[in-house]
Design an enzyme around this catalytic site. Structure first.
Site, short mmCIF file in Angstrom:
data_model
loop_
_atom_site.label_atom_id
_atom_site.label_comp_id
_atom_site.label_asym_id
_atom_site.label_seq_id
_atom_site.Cartn_x
_atom_site.Cartn_y
_atom_site.Cartn_z
N LYS A 188 0.83 -1.20 0.00
CA LYS A 188 0.00 0.00 0.00
C LYS A 188 0.87 1.26 0.00
CE LYS A 188 -4.06 1.76 2.57
NZ LYS A 188 -4.92 1.50 3.75
N SER A 199 -9.76 1.26 2.74
CA SER A 199 -8.90 2.11 1.94
C SER A 199 -7.80 1.34 1.20
CB SER A 199 -8.23 3.16 2.85
OG SER A 199 -7.43 2.52 3.84
N SER A 216 -10.22 -1.48 6.78
CA SER A 216 -9.70 -1.15 5.45
C SER A 216 -8.96 -2.27 4.74
CB SER A 216 -8.78 0.08 5.53
OG SER A 216 -9.53 1.22 5.84
#
Length: 488
Positions: free
Chosen positions: A85, A160, A184
């Site tokens: 990420k 996310s 997330s």
């Protein structure tokens, strides 16, 4: 391919790490030309090829010396490319958290989780898209545009950590890592039809991970199977001298050879009444949930409805705490120390205002404003402190529940993935996507989202197995039993 399948092919010589990385990079470049690009990776790292060549050399030398099995014992993830990420530091590469305010920033060091994965032979393939500063549930709040769902590109991938989840689900990486503050990792895992683990708070070091809500944040893992999660977890878990909140995971060695759970007759499962009767639960998700309960029951498991009224306050408590901590953590992004700077020569006050006004997106601004409001002198006592006291009660009551029950079973999300743009202008509706996930972060326990079925639009639906603190082994074993029964 799963990690096990990939390792077997690397050992046999059927594929090489370099050929695998080249193929993934070629797929990435080809996908960018698509009319509906996935937009899972923001960039792939050229040095991944060099690392893959080194891995292939090690494998070839070990094969010639007859020490191949020993090599993979020492480096269990050798030659495997993974997705990371965009808020996890990778030395020498951009780190932007999906935000314009960090445009041009390059990480000067590796996060601990990156160091540990690379020490085990894994290859950081590239950085993945995310909601700006991890604030969102759909990866639509990114300055790089949304990530699309690989199952149907008209739909969101979840957030996310939607970029990492989409990359794994679309076979653009063998496994992925993301971060969780309130769901997330599990949410995009559910939307994209893969497995996603939220670990016990502290099990995975947060050093080198850009903070959103420090008391809630945790690194998570995404994979095609529970074993794809267990093996990376075994090498990443443990105390870190750079993170005072880090903790060891007692079962990490046994995770390397994960076995499916067998003793279902002694298993006791709790289903919170507050979730079973929650408003907004989609009928298709409810049906999948019933199917999962029936699977457990068919194996002799005892399932009971439990009453935990405090769970009704979990969303409110979570957002009070998360937004307060976000406002505090994001105060460092001021255009003076690092990141993008807008300086019109009018002094530091104007520099600060212009940089933050132009650098942050609307969702981040919204959360900073609410967080600062909550922390203001006249409200902090009655709002922030109340949120913390509710959280403490959630921790106590959930911990007490695990004295009687082994796991908590509930949907991952009230709905399957929704269409792009459907909720982006309705923040309250978007926040309710976290209805079933935030209690896990507040209680600091562990949970895994398991792909359990599909809705009428053929979009995946995930169900959660939530275990007590440091209960990763049991929920992964249960997920592995589910996987073995439903893999085909």
């Amino acid at each position: 391919m799963t990690i096990t399948e990939t390792i077997n092919k690397l050992k046999s010589g059927e594929i090489t790490s370099k050929s695998l990385v080249e193929k993934l990079m070629a797929n990435f470049e080809e996908d960018k030309k698509s009319s509906l690009p996935l937009n899972a990776f923001l960039e792939m790292y050229e040095d991944a090829l060099t690392k893959a060549e080194s891995a292939d050399k090690e494998i070839a030398e070990a094969k010639a010396a007859g020490t191949l099995d020993k090599l993979f014992e020492d480096k269990p993830l050798l030659g495997l490319p993974f997705a990371s990420k965009d808020n996890i530091s990778v030395r020498g590469h951009k780190l932007t958290c999906g935000s314009k305010i960090l445009d041009g920033y390059v990480a000067p060091y590796n996060a601990t989780v990156i160091n540990r994965l690379e020490a085990a032979g894994a290859i950081t393939l590239g950085r993945c898209n995310q909601d700006e500063f991890a604030m969102g549930s759909s990866t639509e709040y990114s300055s790089y545009g949304p990530t699309r769902n690989p199952v149907n590109r008209e739909y969101v991938s979840g957030g996310s950590s939607g970029g990492s989840a989409a990359a794994v689900a679309a076979d653009q990486a063998v496994f992925g890592i993301g971060t969780e503050t309130g769901g997330s990792v599990r949410l995009p895992a559910s939307y994209c039809g893969i497995y996603g683990l939220k670990t016990t708070y502290g099990v995975l070091s947060r050093w080198g991970v850009v903070a959103y809500g420090s008391s809630l944040d945790q690194v998570g893992i995404l994979g095609h199977s529970p074993k794809d999660i267990a093996l990376p977890l075994s090498v990443m878990a443990g105390e870190d001298m750079y993170d005072d909140t880090s903790a060891d995971l007692p079962c990490k060695e046994s995770l390397k050879k994960l076995e499916a759970y067998k003793d279902f007759s002694s298993l006791k499962i709790a289903v919170p009444k507050q979730f079973a009767e929650a408003k907004g639960l989609d009928a298709d998700v409810a049906k999948v949930f019933e199917d999962v309960k029936a699977w457990f029951t068919s194996k002799g498991t005892k399932i009971e409805i439990v009453d935990l009224p405090i769970l009704d306050a979990s969303i409110a408590s979570y957002y009070v705490i998360a937004l307060s901590e976000a406002a505090s953590n994001l105060s460092r992004f001021d255009g003076i120390r690092y990141g993008n700077r807008i300086d019109n020569g009018k002094g530091y006050d104007e520099l600060y205002v212009d940089t933050r006004s132009n650098g942050f997106g609307p969702e981040v601004k919204r959360r900073i404003i609410i967080g600062n409001y909550v922390l203001s002198e006249q409200f902090s006592g009655q709002t922030y402190k109340k949120g913390m006291s509710v959280r403490a009660r959630i921790q106590r009551e959930v911990a007490k529940l695990y004295e009687t029950y082994d796991i908590i079973l509930c949907p991952t999300c009230p709905t399957a993935a929704f269409k792009l743009g459907q909720k982006v202008d309705d923040p309250l509706e978007m926040y309710l996507s976290d209805l079933y996930t935030v209690f896990v972060n507040l209680a600091r326990i562990t949970s895994i989202s398991v792909p359990a079925g599909k809705n009428k639009d053929n979009m995946p639906v995930g169900i959660q197995f939530a275990g007590p603190m440091f209960g990763e082994e049991k929920i992964l074993q249960l997920a592995q039993a589910w996987y073995e029964d439903h893999a085909n």
